[in-house]
Motif scaffolding. Structure first.
Motif, PDB file in Angstrom:
ATOM      1  N   TRP A   6      -3.817  -4.167   2.512  1.00 14.81           N
ATOM      2  CA  TRP A   6      -4.072  -3.204   3.750  1.00 14.81           C
ATOM      3  C   TRP A   6      -5.156  -2.226   3.367  1.00 14.81           C
ATOM      4  CZ3 TRP A   6      -1.410  -5.013   7.770  1.00 14.81           C
ATOM      5  CH2 TRP A   6      -0.320  -5.785   7.805  1.00 14.81           C
ATOM      6  N   ALA A   7      -6.020  -1.892   4.503  1.00 10.99           N
ATOM      7  CA  ALA A   7      -6.765  -0.956   4.227  1.00 10.99           C
ATOM      8  C   ALA A   7      -6.496   0.107   5.367  1.00 10.99           C
ATOM      9  CB  ALA A   7      -8.484  -1.463   4.745  1.00 10.99           C
ATOM     10  N   GLU A   8      -6.462   1.488   4.957  1.00  9.24           N
ATOM     11  CA  GLU A   8      -6.026   2.429   5.860  1.00  9.24           C
ATOM     12  C   GLU A   8      -7.204   2.871   6.444  1.00  9.24           C
ATOM     13  OE1 GLU A   8      -3.995   6.845   5.550  1.00  9.24           O
ATOM     14  OE2 GLU A   8      -3.523   5.683   3.843  1.00  9.24           O
ATOM     15  N   VAL A   9      -6.735   3.164   8.134  1.00  9.57           N
ATOM     16  CA  VAL A   9      -7.761   3.152   9.155  1.00  9.57           C
ATOM     17  C   VAL A   9      -7.621   4.727   9.869  1.00  9.57           C
ATOM     18  CG1 VAL A   9      -8.388   0.987   9.537  1.00  9.57           C
ATOM     19  CG2 VAL A   9      -6.689   1.947  10.873  1.00  9.57           C
ATOM     20  N   ASP A  10      -8.837   5.239  10.062  1.00 12.09           N
ATOM     21  CA  ASP A  10      -8.408   6.572  10.883  1.00 12.09           C
ATOM     22  C   ASP A  10      -9.119   6.429  12.286  1.00 12.09           C
ATOM     23  OD1 ASP A  10     -11.182   6.412  10.515  1.00 12.09           O
ATOM     24  OD2 ASP A  10     -11.454   8.262   9.333  1.00 12.09           O
ATOM     25  N   ARG A  65       0.647   6.772   9.368  1.00  8.41           N
ATOM     26  CA  ARG A  65      -0.707   6.236   8.573  1.00  8.41           C
ATOM     27  C   ARG A  65      -0.806   4.911   9.336  1.00  8.41           C
ATOM     28  NH1 ARG A  65       1.141   6.698   2.501  1.00  8.41           N
ATOM     29  NH2 ARG A  65      -0.687   5.261   2.108  1.00  8.41           N
ATOM     30  N   SER A  90      -2.861   1.173   8.930  1.00 10.32           N
ATOM     31  CA  SER A  90      -3.617   0.101   8.071  1.00 10.32           C
ATOM     32  C   SER A  90      -3.877  -0.983   8.931  1.00 10.32           C
ATOM     33  CB  SER A  90      -2.752  -0.017   6.924  1.00 10.32           C
ATOM     34  OG  SER A  90      -2.788   1.178   6.035  1.00 10.32           O
ATOM     35  N   ARG A  91      -4.979  -1.746   8.431  1.00 14.49           N
ATOM     36  CA  ARG A  91      -5.326  -3.095   9.105  1.00 14.49           C
ATOM     37  C   ARG A  91      -5.110  -4.114   7.972  1.00 14.49           C
ATOM     38  NH1 ARG A  91     -10.353  -1.070  10.830  1.00 14.49           N
ATOM     39  NH2 ARG A  91      -9.498  -1.009  12.679  1.00 14.49           N
ATOM     40  N   GLN A 142       0.856  -1.054  -0.035  1.00 15.53           N
ATOM     41  CA  GLN A 142       0.062  -0.161   0.034  1.00 15.53           C
ATOM     42  C   GLN A 142       0.832   1.321  -0.014  1.00 15.53           C
ATOM     43  OE1 GLN A 142      -1.809   1.228   3.629  1.00 15.53           O
ATOM     44  NE2 GLN A 142      -3.663   2.208   2.645  1.00 15.53           N
ATOM     45  N   THR A 179       8.328   1.259   8.974  1.00 14.85           N
ATOM     46  CA  THR A 179       6.999   0.225   9.052  1.00 14.85           C
ATOM     47  C   THR A 179       7.261  -0.450  10.638  1.00 14.85           C
ATOM     48  OG1 THR A 179       8.184  -1.638   7.816  1.00 14.85           O
ATOM     49  CG2 THR A 179       6.650   0.389   6.675  1.00 14.85           C
TER      50      THR A 179
END
Length: 190
Positions: free
Chosen positions: A100-104, A91, A93-94, A58, A65
């Motif tokens: 990977w999906a970025e999360v807030d 940043r 991500s999960r 991603q 990292t």
């Protein structure tokens, strides 16, 4: 990554694994997950067959990292800006499938990330009220005597193109690390 060949009793290189320095190795849902310094790859390695599968990257850049498992529920990937920047941004991500999906939002979790200690995740609800540690936050360790701040998600301090929000130092409460070689030891100052 190398393993002992049980018949020959010697180390052999695993196929498909970069020759670069491994920066993180964690277990999650019965597999090993490893990240590597120069090529920014993350691999899932089956513990019995030792087959390494590359996860879908991603947007890796020259960030540092960190892999942090949240029990057996989720695996987080935190990408921190270069350490010499004054203001820490990152940043999160999960892991979703092989990508990977970025999360807030990480819920009531707190991610503790250290250079010399293991990265850990736990619920802020497990701590006493008023201790200064709140959920949905990240804390990067610092050398003893240094101070740092929790990272929280919010709009960038300086507007950036295509950036609605980011994880950055919140400055709401200062954290001082205390000398400890065995565990995280710090004091939150209001």
């Amino acid at each position: 990554f190398i393993r002992v060949n049980s018949a020959k009793r010697k180390w052999v290189q695993l196929r498909g694994v970069p020759g670069f320095r491994c920066t993180a190795l964690v277990t999650f849902r019965g597999r090993f997950y490893a990240s590597f310094f120069y090529d920014k790859e993350i691999l899932a390695i089956h513990p019995y067959s030792l087959v390494a599968v590359r996860l879908i990257p991603q947007n890796f850049t020259c960030e540092i990292t960190y892999l942090i498992p949240a029990g057996d529920d989720e695996l987080f990937l935190v990408k921190k800006n270069k350490p010499y920047n004054v203001s820490v941004t990152c940043r999160v991500s999960r892991l979703v499938g092989l990508g990977w999906a970025e999360v807030d939002d990480i819920g009531d979790r707190v991610l503790f990330i250290g250079e010399d200690h293991a990265n850990v995740c736990f619920s802020a609800n497990q701590l006493p009220d008023g201790c200064g540690v709140t959920g949905n936050s990240i804390l990067f360790s610092a050398p003893p005597g240094d101070e740092t701040y929790f990272c929280k998600y919010g709009p960038p301090e300086v507007p950036k193109e295509n950036v609605v929000g980011e994880w950055r130092s919140s400055r709401e409460s200062r954290v001082k690390f205390i000398d400890s070689h065995e565990a995280y030891a710090f004091r939150v100052e209001f």
